[in-house]
Design a protein around this motif. Structure first.
Motif, PDB file in Angstrom:
ATOM      1  N   UNK A   8       0.553  -1.650  -0.111  1.00 33.80           N
ATOM      2  CA  UNK A   8       0.124  -0.131  -0.124  1.00 33.80           C
ATOM      3  C   UNK A   8       0.911   1.247   0.134  1.00 33.80           C
ATOM      4  N   UNK A   9       2.261   1.460   1.245  1.00 35.02           N
ATOM      5  CA  UNK A   9       3.039   2.349   0.432  1.00 35.02           C
ATOM      6  C   UNK A   9       3.581   2.357  -0.635  1.00 35.02           C
ATOM      7  N   UNK A  10       3.606   1.532  -1.241  1.00 35.55           N
ATOM      8  CA  UNK A  10       4.100   1.757  -2.527  1.00 35.55           C
ATOM      9  C   UNK A  10       3.401   2.603  -3.794  1.00 35.55           C
ATOM     10  N   UNK A  11       2.047   1.631  -3.876  1.00 34.53           N
ATOM     11  CA  UNK A  11       1.566   2.602  -4.235  1.00 34.53           C
ATOM     12  C   UNK A  11       0.864   4.169  -4.017  1.00 34.53           C
ATOM     13  N   UNK A  12       1.024   4.225  -2.839  1.00 36.97           N
ATOM     14  CA  UNK A  12       0.925   5.644  -2.577  1.00 36.97           C
ATOM     15  C   UNK A  12       2.039   6.060  -3.137  1.00 36.97           C
ATOM     16  N   UNK A  13       3.589   6.315  -2.783  1.00 36.50           N
ATOM     17  CA  UNK A  13       4.683   6.879  -3.541  1.00 36.50           C
ATOM     18  C   UNK A  13       4.865   6.301  -4.832  1.00 36.50           C
ATOM     19  N   UNK A  14       3.810   5.638  -6.117  1.00 38.71           N
ATOM     20  CA  UNK A  14       3.550   5.923  -6.983  1.00 38.71           C
ATOM     21  C   UNK A  14       2.954   6.905  -6.713  1.00 38.71           C
ATOM     22  N   UNK A  67       8.624   7.118   5.144  1.00 40.06           N
ATOM     23  CA  UNK A  67       9.321   6.863   5.619  1.00 40.06           C
ATOM     24  C   UNK A  67       8.386   5.666   6.919  1.00 40.06           C
ATOM     25  N   UNK A  68       7.028   5.536   6.457  1.00 39.86           N
ATOM     26  CA  UNK A  68       6.407   4.313   6.652  1.00 39.86           C
ATOM     27  C   UNK A  68       6.708   3.159   6.104  1.00 39.86           C
ATOM     28  N   UNK A  69       7.081   3.607   4.592  1.00 40.36           N
ATOM     29  CA  UNK A  69       7.771   2.424   3.829  1.00 40.36           C
ATOM     30  C   UNK A  69       9.058   2.154   4.529  1.00 40.36           C
ATOM     31  N   UNK A  70       9.886   3.011   4.100  1.00 39.70           N
ATOM     32  CA  UNK A  70      11.193   2.463   5.213  1.00 39.70           C
ATOM     33  C   UNK A  70      11.427   1.431   6.799  1.00 39.70           C
ATOM     34  N   UNK A  71       9.474   1.835   7.317  1.00 45.16           N
ATOM     35  CA  UNK A  71       9.678   1.351   9.071  1.00 45.16           C
ATOM     36  C   UNK A  71       9.380  -0.025   8.395  1.00 45.16           C
ATOM     37  N   UNK A  72       7.888  -0.296   7.481  1.00 43.07           N
ATOM     38  CA  UNK A  72       7.855  -1.718   7.686  1.00 43.07           C
ATOM     39  C   UNK A  72       8.940  -2.218   6.913  1.00 43.07           C
ATOM     40  N   UNK A  73       9.273  -1.881   5.607  1.00 42.32           N
ATOM     41  CA  UNK A  73      10.729  -2.519   5.773  1.00 42.32           C
ATOM     42  C   UNK A  73      12.090  -3.027   6.995  1.00 42.32           C
ATOM     43  N   UNK A  74      12.198  -2.621   7.314  1.00 43.92           N
ATOM     44  CA  UNK A  74      13.426  -2.723   8.867  1.00 43.92           C
ATOM     45  C   UNK A  74      11.987  -3.473   9.178  1.00 43.92           C
ATOM     46  N   UNK A 113      10.192  -5.856   8.377  1.00 45.02           N
ATOM     47  CA  UNK A 113      10.560  -7.640   7.901  1.00 45.02           C
ATOM     48  C   UNK A 113      12.063  -7.407   7.775  1.00 45.02           C
ATOM     49  N   UNK A 114      13.086  -7.025   7.412  1.00 47.33           N
ATOM     50  CA  UNK A 114      13.876  -7.620   7.753  1.00 47.33           C
ATOM     51  C   UNK A 114      14.101  -7.967   9.128  1.00 47.33           C
ATOM     52  N   UNK A 115      13.747  -7.562   9.812  1.00 51.14           N
ATOM     53  CA  UNK A 115      14.029  -7.884  11.497  1.00 51.14           C
ATOM     54  C   UNK A 115      13.386  -9.013  11.223  1.00 51.14           C
ATOM     55  N   UNK A 116      12.354  -9.959  11.156  1.00 49.78           N
ATOM     56  CA  UNK A 116      11.375 -10.979  11.039  1.00 49.78           C
ATOM     57  C   UNK A 116      12.164 -12.256   9.884  1.00 49.78           C
ATOM     58  N   UNK A 117      12.863 -11.788   9.495  1.00 44.35           N
ATOM     59  CA  UNK A 117      13.640 -12.121   8.334  1.00 44.35           C
ATOM     60  C   UNK A 117      15.048 -13.346   9.814  1.00 44.35           C
ATOM     61  N   UNK A 118      15.128 -11.933  10.240  1.00 48.50           N
ATOM     62  CA  UNK A 118      16.825 -12.087  11.319  1.00 48.50           C
ATOM     63  C   UNK A 118      15.924 -13.235  12.097  1.00 48.50           C
ATOM     64  N   UNK A 119      15.233 -12.767  11.890  1.00 51.27           N
ATOM     65  CA  UNK A 119      14.595 -13.979  13.592  1.00 51.27           C
ATOM     66  C   UNK A 119      13.618 -15.350  12.926  1.00 51.27           C
TER      67      UNK A 119
END
Length: 235
Positions: free
Chosen positions: A3-9, A209-216, A218-224
């Protein structure tokens, strides 16, 4: 994140067209997580693959915009919820609020390469630049004689329209102008885009900022998940 990517576009496209006459800004309809799962599930059933892509769920905001006055007889603006009709080069009829018209090589009123402007009796032949358009859409020649009347269509401000290019629209609803609907045709100006640069830039920064926060996250969950998988292998 989708959704954030759609908004950015959408925001980027709005800013790109901030100087496009008659442009109506796009806004994104946010899906819930459940709706996203339904989209994924349906694609998996039809394609057999669990590959997530997303569809365009934007909506054009049809709010009235301000005018830029030029004193050119070919610039025509509309105050109200009515639209010009353009006979596209493909034969289809589209609606628009872009009133930056001109004459084609045969003397017909047209909207750049999009097609010819329609009147009540078809394509409008002008022949020269000595004409007047009154506030009801009547086109008068140099002798004050009515030679044609603009074909106008009604589209509610909250309607769902299909955008064709940057300033043409297609609408499937009833476009007959309701009795008592007020509008004015103003010659010598055109309607600008309804994009507010300050609002769009603010939204762009917030959405980024919201997109970057969501990405962070997701990366944290991948690490776990990676650590959990390693522990399982050790066992």
């Amino acid at each position: 994140m989708l959704n954030h990517q759609r908004s950015l576009d959408a925001i980027s496209n709005n800013l790109t067209n901030i100087n496009t006459a008659g442009y109506k800004k796009d806004e994104i309809r946010m899906n819930t997580f459940q709706e996203e799962l339904i989209l994924v599930s349906n694609r998996r059933k039809t394609s057999g693959k669990f590959v997530q892509t997303y569809v365009d769920t934007s909506k054009s905001n049809l709010e009235q915009s301000s005018f830029e006055f030029t004193e050119s007889p070919f610039d025509i603006g509309i105050q109200g919820n009515v639209y010009f009709n353009i006979q596209g080069t493909n034969g289809n009829v589209y609606q628009t609020r872009c009133g930056q018209f001109e004459l084609d090589g045969e003397g017909y009123l047209c909207l750049n390469d999009s097609g010819r402007v329609l009147g009540q009796n078809g394509e409008i032949y002008i022949g020269n630049d000595d004409f007047i358009v009154d506030n009801e859409g009547n086109i008068l020649n140099e002798n004050g004689e009515v030679i044609e009347r603009l074909r106008l269509s009604y589209i509610p401000e909250n309607a769902d329209v299909t955008k064709v290019g940057n300033n043409l629209f297609s609408y499937d609803g009833n476009m007959t102008i309701p009795e008592g609907e007020k509008y004015d045709i103003i010659q010598g100006c055109f309607e600008k885009s309804n994009v507010d640069a300050n609002k769009e830039i603010t939204s762009l920064m917030e959405t980024q900022r919201l997109f970057e926060a969501s990405s962070a996250v997701l990366k944290y969950m991948d690490t776990i998940n990676g650590r959990a998988a390693s522990e399982i292998i050790k066992l």
